[in-house]
Design a protein around this motif. Structure first.
Motif, PDB file in Angstrom:
ATOM      1  N   PHE A   1      19.344  28.061  82.702  1.00  0.00           N
ATOM      2  CA  PHE A   1      20.236  26.917  82.867  1.00  0.00           C
ATOM      3  C   PHE A   1      21.243  27.185  83.976  1.00  0.00           C
ATOM      4  CE2 PHE A   1      22.456  23.204  81.766  1.00  0.00           C
ATOM      5  CZ  PHE A   1      23.796  23.490  81.571  1.00  0.00           C
ATOM      6  N   PHE A   2      21.842  28.372  83.934  1.00  0.00           N
ATOM      7  CA  PHE A   2      22.835  28.709  84.949  1.00  0.00           C
ATOM      8  C   PHE A   2      22.216  28.745  86.342  1.00  0.00           C
ATOM      9  CE2 PHE A   2      25.982  28.765  82.128  1.00  0.00           C
ATOM     10  CZ  PHE A   2      26.338  29.926  81.473  1.00  0.00           C
TER      11      PHE A   2
ATOM     12  N   ILE B   1      28.825  33.737  94.594  1.00  0.00           N
ATOM     13  CA  ILE B   1      27.926  34.525  93.755  1.00  0.00           C
ATOM     14  C   ILE B   1      27.651  35.894  94.362  1.00  0.00           C
ATOM     15  CG2 ILE B   1      25.674  34.598  92.678  1.00  0.00           C
ATOM     16  CD1 ILE B   1      25.682  31.647  92.553  1.00  0.00           C
TER      17      ILE B   1
ATOM     18  N   ASN C   1      21.383  25.261  87.726  1.00  0.00           N
ATOM     19  CA  ASN C   1      22.555  24.535  88.201  1.00  0.00           C
ATOM     20  C   ASN C   1      23.101  25.138  89.479  1.00  0.00           C
ATOM     21  OD1 ASN C   1      22.804  22.556  86.240  1.00  0.00           O
ATOM     22  ND2 ASN C   1      23.591  24.046  84.806  1.00  0.00           N
ATOM     23  N   ALA C   2      23.106  26.474  89.511  1.00  0.00           N
ATOM     24  CA  ALA C   2      23.640  27.133  90.709  1.00  0.00           C
ATOM     25  C   ALA C   2      22.848  26.713  91.932  1.00  0.00           C
ATOM     26  CB  ALA C   2      23.593  28.637  90.534  1.00  0.00           C
TER      27      ALA C   2
ATOM     28  N   ASN D   1      23.768  23.150  92.883  1.00  0.00           N
ATOM     29  CA  ASN D   1      25.098  23.056  93.469  1.00  0.00           C
ATOM     30  C   ASN D   1      25.137  23.626  94.869  1.00  0.00           C
ATOM     31  OD1 ASN D   1      26.377  21.816  91.356  1.00  0.00           O
ATOM     32  ND2 ASN D   1      26.735  23.725  90.272  1.00  0.00           N
ATOM     33  N   MET D   2      24.406  24.726  95.046  1.00  0.00           N
ATOM     34  CA  MET D   2      24.443  25.320  96.378  1.00  0.00           C
ATOM     35  C   MET D   2      23.741  24.432  97.389  1.00  0.00           C
ATOM     36  SD  MET D   2      24.426  29.390  96.165  1.00  0.00           S
ATOM     37  CE  MET D   2      22.805  29.635  95.547  1.00  0.00           C
TER      38      MET D   2
ATOM     39  N   THR E   1      15.983  35.591  70.191  1.00  0.00           N
ATOM     40  CA  THR E   1      17.140  36.001  70.992  1.00  0.00           C
ATOM     41  C   THR E   1      16.775  36.012  72.463  1.00  0.00           C
ATOM     42  OG1 THR E   1      17.397  37.585  69.202  1.00  0.00           O
ATOM     43  CG2 THR E   1      19.031  37.647  70.958  1.00  0.00           C
ATOM     44  N   LEU E   2      15.611  36.595  72.747  1.00  0.00           N
ATOM     45  CA  LEU E   2      15.180  36.667  74.136  1.00  0.00           C
ATOM     46  C   LEU E   2      15.078  35.270  74.731  1.00  0.00           C
ATOM     47  CD1 LEU E   2      14.512  38.840  76.088  1.00  0.00           C
ATOM     48  CD2 LEU E   2      12.098  38.578  75.540  1.00  0.00           C
TER      49      LEU E   2
ATOM     50  N   VAL F   1      18.494  33.889  75.482  1.00  0.00           N
ATOM     51  CA  VAL F   1      19.078  34.512  76.685  1.00  0.00           C
ATOM     52  C   VAL F   1      18.420  33.952  77.939  1.00  0.00           C
ATOM     53  CG1 VAL F   1      19.293  36.663  77.935  1.00  0.00           C
ATOM     54  CG2 VAL F   1      19.772  36.606  75.509  1.00  0.00           C
TER      55      VAL F   1
END
Lengths: 244, 480, 381
Positions: free
Chosen positions: C22-23, C348, C26-27, C30-31, C12-13, C16
């Motif tokens: 991943f987020f 953000i 990408n952030a 994109n920034m 699970t860890l 997460v």
């Protein structure tokens, strides 16, 4: 040389800071019936709940039918399938019929086909004499009937050991007899039983040995006749004088 | 004749008090009635304040006079015990009756008498009442949003089909009853998804949908002839094979070009709207938030610390922030978190956001049920050798979920009432369409009619849902 | 250590961490592509936008941080007003629901069902776009009680102009402190000698007398400034002087109060019904007066049932105040996560600050609730 089906060695258990079981050493042979008695809070229920690991012990070892009780999940479920338990509050599943209560575990844990499980269940319900209630729901039955169904439910898993945690304490006096009769029949059929109870009549009739516990320790253990005739410890004598 | 004591009505001069009192009360109601319904003020000869309060005074005195304990008349006694127990109660009762009488005519006249419903354009609305023509003209938009009129049959067909498939549970015979849960939790949502995503959207993917349907139907028919042992492999392999065959071998794109098969017109999700969008969003969020919430609540009670704390974190996070910020996040922040070329449709993002949000509330509701179960049930199941999942699926959850039906129904209701918030991402369900309509230059000034219409709709839906859940709760209570 | 226990947790860890990774990845990309940097420094930059309604001094030259404060204060303002009115209405309706009087009972029930089943957003829109729009223009308005003007542009109410406001406030604080001491003293006296002192009357007296004294001797005075109509243009009028309550605030507060009051009414009803009848009978049978029964036996038990869900409703009201964005009331969400975000593009940072603000509010209320529940919990075996 009969095999010891339960071997508890130097078992200690704490609830937080409070020690509820102290230095328990207990060996039970197959086909023996043991009655455990003692005052409230002496740890009797906790002791038998440790045997099927509904409670966990912190020190010492418990070996049931050759399997040691540890933290490993797989073993625990295997052992629980071999050890049946009857509770003071019956704990029947209210959303299932009597028949379904009994067939639930055989179908889902032992993977028995439904027809076979139902035949087995009806057999055991017959033995405790409530086969005619098979399609009713627990809420529709009296306390005595519910407890007998609970016994049948536990028996449907064909356990090697049956544990009873004050099975008649929550019953009205008229119903105690029917449950005790069922238990006596079970004993006569050869089941290994450990019964926590105050019903000394039952102990005298069926038990091979009686254990007296007080404040978390086993104070005295003797064969039934000996126990009632010649209690050795003062505490035992006091207890017996109060309940007999 | 005994002495009449007007301050203490009693049984001695029973009929005197009774008749006088009833006349006074009737008179007071009559005055108000005339005033409000016929605009006739028969007491106008009295100075202003007195004529205003006269009905109240008359009625008050009248009620006081008929307040006779144990009169023997059953009707009188029940009235006295009910609305006339003391002066304060009498006063309030009169007030409520008068307010109702006075407000009826204006309401009736606005809603019905002076309202207009016939006709086609604004000019018809000459009366001082509501302009229901406005609603009539805009009805299509309110129901379907900007979805093109000729294609609206697709939405209707999908809903009817889904409603039909949803009722399958009532007709299931004994043999199939145990598949019902599987059907509702897995199969039905998938079918719904296909209908809505492919059928309502239309376009070239419609073909995928129809191939899928054809493949499924053929597999099911053939399925009756396959022995049980192979059923599992069969249901995985055969439909997929058929689907691939249909798509790539039998009907390829060229046939479409030849005009032999016409694709459905593509309608992008931005154009979906109105009440149908409310239903679609509510439906999918309902389906998703329940299993997610279930897992979160189980995770919160888990013995594994990592899973437990992650669950607690998720639950407290989603419960602590307003839905509108979550929707803002999904429309503004979410694209930042995805790779440049990956694009998730607006509607899908909204459904994910609302589902996660409501799942946290569902989790807390289910947790309440899990905690309410006596420990003995857990003990009994464990002592029979059941592991964690078997115990929960067979023993714990069936009981816990029945306990929390009102809580879950409440959450679902809140979900339906929260759908209007999707205007922040630019999707216009019915409230959004209302706002759009009222700014249309041809139809200015009819905001009130629109809001009343939407309020009535929502009221009917939500009230019906809460009554249904109440009945469900009663039904399960008696089953025990 | 047990593999069976560790494995699912590690998995699970891992999932997460992967998702977050991943987020974030990408952030970052994109920034970079858009030339935005990540940082909270923008908070001290000039905001260059105005806010229609603000409790503190603010205009375009103030920083984004100040804009944040303006939004926060507006949210708190409308929430407090909403909570006060919702509580009053909710308690009244809740008690009405319990009445034996059929008419009163049914009226309250109709109120609850009606306002509960209509979405809050719809209610807000109704009040703002429909009901308040029906109010007259400033020049045509007849004042209520001579000084309150309810117009389409807002509610204009008289303002108090204070002299030596601080002396007045001190007098109130002094009154409160002395009330606390008197209560402690009265309790001790009752324990030692059995004599009961009329604490309530003394408290009310103090609360009235001390402030009045401040007026007479403390140099405090207050004059009332009544709104006066003023012509802005050919057809545009407004009022000068007094306080202006914008229609956005009014409709938001109104809708929030009426909506939340329905839930509070149900909580109150459940609380009072939850005290079994036997309690009242037993209390009466030992000779307590009806008032004493209410104060010493019924209310303490009823409040235990009422307070936790009611506090939850207060929290919901505060979160629902974010719907202000729909009618352009400048609350935290609209000002900060709306306008400021649009201008700076720092999605953000801004959204995270906004969510953190609401989160801290929720969590502090949760913690308070838990403490309160533990403290008043009825001890059981």
């Amino acid at each position: 040389m009969s095999d010891k089906i339960i071997q508890i060695t130097e078992m200690n258990k704490w609830f937080g800071d409070f020690q509820v079981l102290k230095n328990i050493n207990l060996e039970v042979e197959k086909n023996k019936k043991i009655v455990v008695c003692g005052p409230s809070g002496s740890g009797k229920s906790t002791l038998i709940r440790c045997i099927n690991r509904l409670e966990e012990h912190q020190q010492g070892s418990i070996i049931v039918d050759g399997n040691e009780l540890t933290e490993d999940t797989k073993d625990i479920e295997k052992i629980r399938a071999e050890v049946g338990m009857v509770f003071q509050q019956f704990n029947l599943f209210p959303h299932l019929s009597i028949l379904d209560n009994c067939t639930l575990a055989p179908i889902w844990v032992k993977k028995m086909p439904k027809k076979e499980a139902e035949d087995l269940a009806l057999q055991h319900l017959e033995k405790v004499q409530i086969a005619d209630q098979a399609n009713k729901y627990p809420g529709q039955l009296s306390g005595g009937q519910q407890q007998r169904c609970a016994i049948a439910r536990a028996l449907c898993m064909e356990p090697k050991i049956m544990l009873f945690d004050e099975p008649t304490s929550a019953l009205d006096p008229e119903m105690i007899k029917e449950v005790l009769d069922a238990m006596v029949n079970l004993a006569k059929a050869g089941m290994t039983m450990i019964v926590v109870t105050h019903e000394m009549g039952f102990a005298k009739e069926v038990a091979d040995e009686v254990i007296f516990m007080d404040e978390g320790m086993i104070v005295e253990r003797a064969e039934t006749k000996e126990f009632f005739a010649n209690p050795k410890s003062d505490r035992t004598k006091l207890f017996l004088s109060q309940i007999l | 004749m005994n002495k009449l004591n007007f301050l203490q009505p009693d049984k001695n001069n029973f009929y005197t008090y009774l008749y006088t009192g009833v006349i006074l009360v009737a008179l007071s109601i009559f005055i108000v009635f005339l005033n409000s319904f016929f605009n006739k003020d028969i007491v106008s000869f009295l100075p202003g304040p007195i004529s205003f309060f006269l009905p109240l005074i008359l009625g008050f005195i009248g009620l006081h006079l008929i307040r006779i304990d144990y009169s023997g008349l059953r009707f009188l006694d029940s009235i006295n015990k009910n609305i006339n127990t003391n002066n304060f109660n009498a006063f309030l009762s009169l007030l409520i009756v008068f307010v109702v009488i006075k407000s009826l005519p204006p309401l009736l006249s606005w809603f019905i008498i002076d309202a207009n419903i016939a006709g086609d354009s604004k000019d018809v609305c000459t009366g001082s009442g509501a302009c229901w023509t406005y609603i009539k003209i805009w009805f299509n938009r309110f129901m379907y949003g900007m979805y093109p009129n000729p294609e609206q049959w697709r939405i209707n067909l999908s809903f009817i089909a889904l409603a039909f498939l949803g009722c399958v549970g009532f007709f299931a015979t004994e043999k199939f009853k145990k598949y019902l849960t599987l059907y509702y939790v897995v199969v039905y949502p998938i079918i719904a998804f296909f209908f809505i995503f492919f059928f309502i959207s239309g376009g070239p993917i419609f073909f995928d949908f129809s191939y899928g349907i054809i493949a499924a139907v053929i597999s099911i028919i053939l399925g009756f002839f396959i022995p049980s042992k192979f059923k599992m492999y069969y249901f995985i392999i055969v439909p997929i094979t058929l689907y691939i065959l249909l798509k790539y071998v039998f009907f390829y794109e060229e046939l479409i070009e030849l005009g032999k098969l016409e694709a459905l017109e593509w309608v992008e999700t931005g154009a979906w709207g109105g009440l149908s969008l409310t239903f679609i969003v509510s439906f999918f969020c309902l389906i998703f938030c329940f299993p997610i919430g279930l897992f979160l609540s189980l995770g919160r009670r888990s013995d594994f610390p990592i899973i437990k704390y992650i669950s607690i974190g998720m639950i407290e996070f989603w419960r602590g922030v307003p839905l509108i910020t979550v929707l803002f996040m999904s429309s503004v922040m979410f694209p930042m978190f995805l790779p440049e070329d990956m694009f998730i449709d607006k509607l899908v993002r909204v459904i994910i956001a609302i589902s996660l949000f409501e799942a946290a509330y569902v989790a807390e509701v289910i947790r309440g049920g899990l905690q309410a179960l006596p420990r003995g049930q857990y003990d009994a199941a464990k002592s029979l050798g059941m592991g964690y999942w078997k115990m929960h699926i067979l023993v714990i959850l069936p009981q816990a979920l029945k306990l929390v039906i009102p809580g879950i129904a409440n959450t679902f209701l809140a979900l339906v009432k929260d759908t209007p918030l999707i205007f922040v991402v630019g999707l216009l369900e019915i409230v959004g369409m209302l706002n759009l309509a009222k700014t249309n230059p041809e139809w200015l000034g009819f905001a009130m009619e629109g809001y009343v219409f939407a309020s009535v709709l929502f009221f009917i839906i939500c009230y019906a849902m809460s009554k249904y859940s109440y009945n469900l709760e009663q039904k399960y209570k008696t089953e025990r | 250590m047990n593999i069976k226990k560790i494995l699912p947790q590690l998995l699970t860890l891992l999932v997460v961490i992967l998702v977050f990774g991943f987020f974030s990845y990408n952030a970052q990309i994109n920034m970079e592509n858009r030339g935005i940097t990540f940082g909270y420094g923008f908070l001290s930059q000039e905001s260059s936008f105005d806010v229609q309604f603000s409790l503190i001094e603010y205009d375009g030259s103030h920083s984004y941080f100040r804009a944040y404060l303006v939004g926060l204060l507006n949210t708190i303002l409308v929430s407090v007003i909403g909570i006060i009115f919702a509580t009053i209405i909710g308690v009244v309706v809740g008690i009405a629901r319990l009445s034996n009087n059929y008419l009163i009972n049914r009226t309250a029930a109709v109120y609850v069902e009606f306002f509960r089943n209509i979405p809050l957003l719809l209610q807000i829109f109704f009040w703002y776009f429909a009901a308040l729009r029906a109010l007259p223009l400033p020049q045509d308005t007849e004042p209520m009680f001579g000084v309150f003007f309810l117009t389409i542009k807002g509610f204009f109410v008289p303002a108090f102009v204070w002299n030596n406001l601080d002396v007045f406030i001190y007098s109130i604080i002094a009154a409160i402190i002395s009330i606390i001491f008197i209560r402690i003293y009265a309790k001790k006296k009752q324990e030692n000698e059995g004599i009961q002192t009329p604490v309530l009357s003394i408290s009310i007296g103090l609360l009235l007398i001390l402030p009045i004294l401040s007026f007479l001797f403390g140099g405090v005075d207050a004059s009332v400034e009544i709104p006066v109509i003023k012509q802005l243009s050919q057809s545009g009028f407004t009022f000068e002087g007094g306080i202006k309550l914008p229609p956005e605030l009014i409709s938001l507060a109104l809708a929030l109060s009426l909506y939340t009051a329905t839930f509070i009414a149900e909580c109150v009803r459940a609380g009072v019904q939850g005290v079994s009848k036997g309690q009242k009978e037993a209390a009466a049978s030992i000779g307590l007066t009806p008032n004493q029964v209410l104060k010493l036996v019924v209310m303490p038990q009823a409040l235990r049932i009422i307070i936790p869900p009611t506090t939850n409703q207060y929290l919901n009201l505060t979160k629902n105040s974010s719907l202000a964005a729909a009618i352009a009331y400048p609350d935290l969400v609209l000002v900060f996560a709306g306008t400021a975000l649009m201008q700076t593009g720092r999605a953000i940072e801004i959204v995270s600050i906004t969510m953190l603000t609401y989160l801290s509010l929720s969590i502090s209320i949760s913690i308070f609730m838990n403490w309160y529940n533990k403290k008043i919990a009825i001890k059981e075996k």
